[in-house]
Each structure stands twice: as structure tokens, then as C-alpha cells.
Scaffold this motif. Structure first.
Motif, mmCIF file in Angstrom:
data_model
loop_
_atom_site.group_PDB
_atom_site.id
_atom_site.type_symbol
_atom_site.label_atom_id
_atom_site.label_comp_id
_atom_site.label_asym_id
_atom_site.label_seq_id
_atom_site.Cartn_x
_atom_site.Cartn_y
_atom_site.Cartn_z
ATOM 1 N N MET A 1 0.850 -1.191 0.000
ATOM 2 C CA MET A 1 0.000 0.000 0.000
ATOM 3 C C MET A 1 0.887 1.242 0.000
ATOM 4 S SD MET A 1 -2.687 1.041 2.886
ATOM 5 C CE MET A 1 -3.251 2.673 3.074
ATOM 6 N N LYS A 2 0.587 2.145 -0.887
ATOM 7 C CA LYS A 2 1.396 3.343 -0.996
ATOM 8 C C LYS A 2 0.634 4.613 -0.636
ATOM 9 C CE LYS A 2 4.043 3.775 -4.579
ATOM 10 N NZ LYS A 2 4.624 3.721 -5.910
ATOM 11 N N MET A 3 -0.602 4.484 -0.151
ATOM 12 C CA MET A 3 -1.362 5.679 0.213
ATOM 13 C C MET A 3 -2.093 5.459 1.532
ATOM 14 S SD MET A 3 -4.480 7.846 -1.536
ATOM 15 C CE MET A 3 -3.863 7.714 -3.169
ATOM 16 N N ILE A 4 -2.063 6.492 2.365
ATOM 17 C CA ILE A 4 -2.788 6.503 3.624
ATOM 18 C C ILE A 4 -3.677 7.742 3.577
ATOM 19 C CG2 ILE A 4 -2.598 6.641 6.137
ATOM 20 C CD1 ILE A 4 0.399 5.749 5.718
ATOM 21 N N GLU A 5 -4.932 7.577 3.926
ATOM 22 C CA GLU A 5 -5.839 8.723 3.930
ATOM 23 C C GLU A 5 -6.146 9.129 5.365
ATOM 24 O OE1 GLU A 5 -10.045 10.187 1.914
ATOM 25 O OE2 GLU A 5 -9.241 8.215 1.443
ATOM 26 N N THR A 6 -6.030 10.425 5.642
ATOM 27 C CA THR A 6 -6.428 10.952 6.937
ATOM 28 C C THR A 6 -7.626 11.864 6.702
ATOM 29 O OG1 THR A 6 -5.125 13.003 6.946
ATOM 30 C CG2 THR A 6 -3.992 10.964 7.648
ATOM 31 N N GLN A 7 -8.097 12.479 7.751
ATOM 32 C CA GLN A 7 -9.256 13.361 7.624
ATOM 33 C C GLN A 7 -8.989 14.496 6.637
ATOM 34 O OE1 GLN A 7 -10.584 14.997 11.338
ATOM 35 N NE2 GLN A 7 -12.193 16.214 10.388
ATOM 36 N N ARG A 8 -7.760 15.035 6.641
ATOM 37 C CA ARG A 8 -7.476 16.211 5.819
ATOM 38 C C ARG A 8 -6.323 16.036 4.833
ATOM 39 N NH1 ARG A 8 -6.607 20.521 10.421
ATOM 40 N NH2 ARG A 8 -5.682 18.705 11.421
ATOM 41 N N SER A 9 -5.828 14.817 4.677
ATOM 42 C CA SER A 9 -4.692 14.641 3.773
ATOM 43 C C SER A 9 -4.673 13.277 3.116
ATOM 44 C CB SER A 9 -3.378 14.856 4.531
ATOM 45 O OG SER A 9 -3.118 13.763 5.397
ATOM 46 N N GLY A 119 1.106 7.952 9.867
ATOM 47 C CA GLY A 119 2.354 7.325 9.428
ATOM 48 C C GLY A 119 2.907 6.365 10.462
ATOM 49 N N ILE A 120 2.882 6.760 11.714
ATOM 50 C CA ILE A 120 3.365 5.903 12.803
ATOM 51 C C ILE A 120 2.506 4.652 12.905
ATOM 52 C CG2 ILE A 120 3.531 5.770 15.327
ATOM 53 C CD1 ILE A 120 4.343 8.836 15.147
ATOM 54 N N ASP A 121 1.207 4.819 12.805
ATOM 55 C CA ASP A 121 0.287 3.684 12.835
ATOM 56 C C ASP A 121 0.627 2.694 11.712
ATOM 57 O OD1 ASP A 121 -2.124 2.496 14.058
ATOM 58 O OD2 ASP A 121 -3.013 2.864 12.076
ATOM 59 N N TYR A 122 0.894 3.207 10.529
ATOM 60 C CA TYR A 122 1.271 2.363 9.393
ATOM 61 C C TYR A 122 2.567 1.606 9.694
ATOM 62 C CZ TYR A 122 2.551 0.934 4.675
ATOM 63 O OH TYR A 122 2.899 0.187 3.583
ATOM 64 N N MET A 123 3.549 2.311 10.223
ATOM 65 C CA MET A 123 4.848 1.689 10.494
ATOM 66 C C MET A 123 4.741 0.597 11.555
ATOM 67 S SD MET A 123 6.774 3.011 8.246
ATOM 68 C CE MET A 123 8.380 2.407 8.738
ATOM 69 N N PHE A 124 3.924 0.810 12.556
ATOM 70 C CA PHE A 124 3.753 -0.200 13.593
ATOM 71 C C PHE A 124 2.896 -1.375 13.118
ATOM 72 C CE2 PHE A 124 4.458 2.923 17.363
ATOM 73 C CZ PHE A 124 5.828 2.707 17.320
#
Length: 179
Positions: A1-9, A119-124
Motif C-alpha cells: 500500500m502506498k497511500m494513507i488517507e487521513t481526515q485532511r490529507s 504514518g506511525i500507525d502504518y509503520m507499527f
């Protein structure tokens, strides 16, 4: 996966065709970021440099050695900030270093905390790391506050740790543990 979506980004590992995003980000924020970064050569502000950098970034993402994310506005028109997880070490350590920056235009809106949290959540969770280390200069109060809010704990102090803005600078050493 190369994309993470947040509320504003949208947080992505960009490809070389998106090099203009980083070129614009660093051109627009050159003075804003200068006190917190190494002195860069003139090549740093060229499209060719960012094309090569993004090619290397994609390869590093594929082999799991670095995760250099770029946070974009939801409409993918502008870079909000950078979120890099580098120096990934496996084996008994399972750790990396975190580096980040935000566009001056987006400061003070909680976006860096939002981006880093994702990002931290993804890394963990996805990469499976145990420890993320992040270091900041003592006078960088905003960075200290962001890291504290994200649960990073102070672990030490390093004298003359990095050459920043042409001078060896002290840094506060922090880390966040998965768990």
C-alpha cells in the motif's frame, strides 16, 4: 500500500512523475525550513534531483528500507508536509528514525500531528516495527510538542548530533515504542 488517507490529507509515496510537488514544496518553504535542515546544494532545488530522489524512494519503499511519505491536500494540489521513516533496521532492533516537516502555510492547524499519527500507525501495524526514534533541537518547541502529543518519550540528549544550517547542533533524543 502506498497511500494513507487521513481526515485532511492523502499520504503517499510519490513516483518520479510527481517530482514537481516536492520541488514546489522546497522552493516555497526554503526560508521556513532552513533553520531546521542541513545546508543543501543548488541541485536540491531542481526537478531532476527530485525525480531521482523519488525513484530511489519508490525502490526503498519496495524493499522496506525507507518509507518516505508526502502528505498532500485532499485534492492532490499541494504538499502539506513530509513524513520520512528512514534507517529501518530489522533483526533484534525493529526500529527506524522519523523525520518530518510541514509547509509554513499549514503550521498551527494540527496537520503535522494528524499526518505523523497515521504514518506511525502504518509503520507499527503494516511494517511491524517496534521502535520509532525522533530527535529535535531543544529550541524547536513546536516539534517537541508534536512528539509529546504523539507519545514519544525523551530518552537522552546528544551534543553536536547533526550538522544543521551549517552548525553542529544538539538534539533531544526521543522514541515511541509499539505496544
Amino acid at each position: 500500500m502506498k497511500m494513507i488517507e487521513t481526515q485532511r490529507s492523502l499520504i503517499e509515496v510519490l513516483d518520479r512523475d510527481s517530482a514537481h510537488f516536492l520541488l514546489n514544496y522546497y522552493q516555497d518553504n526554503q526560508q521556513h525550513l532552513a533553520p531546521w535542515e542541513p545546508i543543501r546544494g543548488s541541485h536540491y532545488l531542481t526537478l531532476e534531483y527530485w525525480q531521482e530522489s523519488l525513484t530511489a524512494s519508490e525502490q526503498a519503499f519496495s524493499n522496506g528500507s525507507e518509507f518516505k511519505f508526502v502528505a498532500l491536500t485532499k485534492n492532490r494540489q499541494e504538499v502539506i508536509g513530509i513524513c520520512n521513516f528512514t534507517g529501518v533496521t530489522r533483526g533484534a532492533f525493529q526500529a527506524c528514525f522519523l523525520g518530518y516537516s510541514i509547509s509554513q502555510r499549514f503550521e498551527g492547524q494540527g496537520l503535522m500531528t494528524e499526518i505523523l499519527s497515521a504514518g506511525i500507525d502504518y509503520m507499527f501495524k503494516e511494517v511491524g516495527l517496534h521502535r520509532i526514534m525522533a530527535n529535535y533541537m531543544p529550541e524547536n518547541k513546536r516539534s517537541a510538542a508534536v512528539l509529546a502529543q504523539l507519545g514519544f518519550e525523551k530518552e537522552g540528549f546528544a551534543r553536536d548530533y547533526l550538522m544543521i544550517a551549517g552548525q553542529w547542533r544538539d538534539h533531544v533524543l526521543t522514541a515511541k515504542i509499539n505496544g
